[in-house]
Write an enzyme that holds these catalytic residues in place. Structure first.
Site, PDB file in Angstrom:
ATOM      1  N   ASP A 140       0.868  -1.181   0.000  1.00 56.79           N
ATOM      2  CA  ASP A 140       0.000   0.000   0.000  1.00 56.79           C
ATOM      3  C   ASP A 140       0.905   1.231   0.000  1.00 56.79           C
ATOM      4  O   ASP A 140       2.009   1.166  -0.520  1.00 56.79           O
ATOM      5  CB  ASP A 140      -0.955  -0.039   1.200  1.00 56.79           C
ATOM      6  N   HIS A 192       2.397   1.994  -3.128  1.00 61.70           N
ATOM      7  CA  HIS A 192       1.511   2.945  -3.782  1.00 61.70           C
ATOM      8  C   HIS A 192       2.056   4.364  -3.724  1.00 61.70           C
ATOM      9  O   HIS A 192       1.317   5.320  -3.951  1.00 61.70           O
ATOM     10  CB  HIS A 192       0.119   2.892  -3.153  1.00 61.70           C
TER      11      HIS A 192
END
Length: 360
Positions: free
Chosen positions: A180, A203
């Site tokens: 993430d 991310h």
């Protein structure tokens, strides 16, 4: 040489009447004579807690209980703390290693915290459940450096560092690879500085998501500088939810000297963020974005649109600056990356690759 015994984790708390604790923690400090492998193994049987108010508390953990030899030959400088995989031992609200109601905590030295996260991933429903539990995250005057965080690229909702409701926070010189956001800056933060972070996989470095819950605090005074993104699904991202239940702001933010290596969405503002399969709300985000600077952002984009500025039609972005941006399209041949802008007026300075948005 006299053998030395060392503490894997030493926590000494002495509380005054105000309930503020003074804490010192040494993680694997010191070493035995000689070199070679070694270090503690195994795990503590249950969470470590330091959350006491108005009382005294001391917890001492001996590395000999975790495999250290202290025999004059083994190098025991690096501790190894492994989480239990028996999830029931954590209780309904307990964390694994948790500090609360403390002031003056110093954690130094080398060591490994192994959260054994794969055991818990099947229970993570945040990617599909809009009401998953929030984590307790708040601090003041925090400094962290030399922290390496690793999780597989397919691990769910595994933010490397999440900062929320905090002020005067400084992170530097760290390697983060996860499934993430490498670093996410949540609501209610002020004066946060992030420097010299290498991110990937992950991310990217994100502000948000913002505007999902009532009574969120503003984000002010963020600086992200001298960072590298490699193979991430985003570079620098600001994300806010549509149909915000309240109004908030994210302002006075600078992203400077960022290198993108084969990054999807190197620069992206997304004020219609929704990660779920179905998002029906058409109401615009009520998070006001203003005074945001992107300076000296360079490298390669794996997506055709390298700069995306999709702002709220209810509260358009204000004072957005792009200065010396050079993002080439990865494996492009003769093609050039493009920009996409909505509900924003951008001020361009210096080099602009891809070309600036054309406003009609």
């Amino acid at each position: 040489m006299i053998d030395k015994m060392f503490l894997l984790l030493l926590i000494v708390l002495s509380f005054d009447g105000s309930g503020i604790g003074k804490t010192v923690a040494n993680w694997g400090s010191g070493s035995t004579s000689g070199g070679g492998g070694g270090g503690g193994g195994g795990g503590i049987r249950g969470p470590l807690h330091s959350k006491h108010k108005g009382s005294s508390f001391t917890a001492i953990f001996n590395v000999k209980s975790f495999g250290a030899q202290a025999n004059g030959h083994m190098d025991d400088t690096r501790g190894y703390l492994k989480a239990t995989t028996h999830l029931s031992r954590y209780g309904s609200s307990a964390g694994w290693v948790e500090f609360g109601w403390v002031e003056g905590l110093t954690l130094t030295g080398g060591g490994i915290f192994d959260g054994q996260g794969a055991t818990a991933w099947p229970y993570n429903k945040c990617t599909t459940n809009s009401s998953c539990n929030l984590l307790p995250t708040n601090a003041k005057n925090f400094k962290g450096s030399g922290i390496n965080i690793f999780a597989p690229a397919n691990s769910p909702n595994t933010d490397g560092i999440h900062i929320e409701r905090s002020s005067s926070v400084y992170f530097s010189r760290s390697l983060i690879g996860t499934g993430d956001d490498c670093i996410s800056i949540g609501q209610g933060n002020s004066q946060v500085t992030v420097t010299s972070i290498s991110c990937g996989p992950g991310h990217g470095i994100s502000v948000g998501s913002l505007g999902r819950y009532p009574n969120e605090g503003d984000v002010r005074g963020l600086v992200v500088r001298d960072c590298n993104m490699t193979g991430t699904t985003n570079g620098i991202r600001i994300k806010t939810w549509p149909n915000s239940p309240g109004q908030s702001a994210a302002t006075n933010m600078t992203f400077e000297n960022i290198v993108m290596n084969n990054v999807t969405n190197p620069i992206i503002i997304d004020q219609a963020y929704c990660p779920f399969a179905s998002c029906t709300s058409l109401a615009p985000s009520r998070v006001k974005l203003s005074d945001i600077n992107f300076k000296n952002i360079r490298g390669t984009s794996s997506s055709a649109v390298a700069v995306t500025l999709e702002c709220s039609k209810g509260i358009p972005c204000q004072n957005i600056y792009l200065e010396d941006v050079h993002l080439d399209l990865m494996l492009s041949g003769n093609k050039q990356a493009t920009s996409s802008c909505r509900n924003v007026r951008v001020k361009y300075i210096g080099t602009q690759i891809p070309p600036p948005c054309v406003f009609n």
